[in-house]
Enzyme design. Sequence first.
Site, PDB file in Angstrom:
ATOM      1  N   GLU A   1      37.229 -10.277  16.006  1.00  0.00           N
ATOM      2  CA  GLU A   1      36.415 -10.712  14.864  1.00  0.00           C
ATOM      3  C   GLU A   1      36.118 -12.180  15.105  1.00  0.00           C
ATOM      4  O   GLU A   1      36.989 -13.037  14.932  1.00  0.00           O
ATOM      5  CB  GLU A   1      37.185 -10.485  13.562  1.00  0.00           C
ATOM      6  CG  GLU A   1      36.301 -10.431  12.333  1.00  0.00           C
ATOM      7  CD  GLU A   1      35.999 -11.812  11.775  1.00  0.00           C
ATOM      8  OE1 GLU A   1      34.928 -12.363  12.133  1.00  0.00           O
ATOM      9  OE2 GLU A   1      36.801 -12.328  10.997  1.00  0.00           O
TER      10      GLU A   1
ATOM     11  N   CYS B   1      33.732 -17.182   8.214  1.00  0.00           N
ATOM     12  CA  CYS B   1      32.968 -16.533   9.284  1.00  0.00           C
ATOM     13  C   CYS B   1      31.628 -16.019   8.775  1.00  0.00           C
ATOM     14  O   CYS B   1      30.635 -15.993   9.515  1.00  0.00           O
ATOM     15  CB  CYS B   1      33.777 -15.387   9.887  1.00  0.00           C
ATOM     16  SG  CYS B   1      35.280 -15.921  10.725  1.00  0.00           S
TER      17      CYS B   1
END
Length: 505
Positions: free
Chosen positions: A230, A264
Amino acid sequence: MVLKAQAPADGAVLGSFEETPVTEAGQIFENSREAQHSWGALSTVQRLSYLKRFRHVLVDLQEEIADIIAASTGKTKTDALTTEVMGAADALKHVEKEAPSVMSNEKVKTPIHFAGKASYINRKPRGTVLIVSPWNFPFQLAVSPVAEALAAGNTVILKPSEDTPMVGELLRRLSSLFPEHVMQVVMGDADLGEALTSEDPDFIHFTGSVSTGRKIQEKAAQKLIPTILELGGKDAMTVFEDANLQRAAKAAVWGSFHNSGQVCLSTERVFVQAGVYDSFLTEVKQEAAKLRQGKDEDADIGSMTTRRQYEHVKEQVQDALDQGAILETGRAPGDWDDSSLFIEPVILTNIKPSMALWSVETFGPVMPIMAFETEEEAVTLANDTEYGLGGSVFTSDIGRAERFTGRMRTGNMNINEVLVSVANFHLPYGGVKNSGIGKYHGRDGIRSFCIETSVLADKGTEDNEIIWYPNAGKYDLFLDMISNFWGRRRNWKSFIQSYMSLNKF
């Protein structure tokens, strides 16, 4: 070695933590593999009883945990409580609810020519899982994959970020809620991470930068170790002229500045249809002006977490201004107070593709805004990035929103909303392109930590099968069976006759 940890905002000493010697990596894995035998042998319900206890303790200690997170990261206490503590508790509850059915044999259909047989998917733990978690959400982004991995029967070696060691120390304390060596928390820098990766974990879950993710993937690929990566993002928010502008402006401010942009899924590019560009800019500047920075419970925005990230954001903003960007809100980098890590939220216009903030992840409280004319142009602009983590679209035309979403090369999207798709643990989460590999969260998250074995079972009462030897005399019967079942017109009677004749051999 015992080291001290300092708060990012004021440099105050938070406490001490014990660094894990690199030389202990082998023993750590040996302990984990030994513990996995008994942990994996427990029923799913038994394993979940430990996770339930973990959740209860987490909630009992929520204020202490939020205090440690806030002091370690520079985020506000409210953000620490909601996005970290509440997020972790929700992730645990989701795993508790979904794991029993995910870990049970999943029945699937069996084709008619395999009549009398059963088909199902059997799931079992991969073994020892290495989880490397980040500094921006050091608690929630550790607890979530740990819960999924443990529920599936794996043991976990967790390496939290060295930038937030006191959160790692907190997680080490909480690991005592599980049997010995089931959840081991180790503390160290990249050298320790490399040593752990070299010990051949059965699975690696990494959250962090693209550059480090590539290194992990290269090393894992040499031994075909499966991974979930990720990584970063450069998410676009697209605002069409029929959108609720007040809502869109509020969303843009929260999406760009939440946790000082250290998310993110942060909104790092805002594209606004030309007809409402000026109105939107006015709205968004008004919303930004209302924000309060600080460390108390009522503050909206805290500080950056690391000096390294502070300098990165400073360089990007200065580069944009040097190339002609207009500073709509905030201060020019030359006026920043470098004695702290607070950055006043920045809104920039007159953006050009040559600017670093167009293509390189910012990970800071910076909102670049650009106008577009047509839907086709908006699609092109939003997809013009090497990343593919998430994005959002604002419009009152849901048909257009769904059409636009269908053309986005991203792993996640929000319609008339920002960021929060990641907070729905029923949805799988992950990116495409340089934003990563694989998914966690949702039922897919638990499955990713499993070996999936496809099973076709027969009772074993018959002596033969139609496709077993001998082949003599079967060819024409197979021709008839294929034509009558898979051909243009299905003829059940002829199919059954062919099938029964084949069974006589």
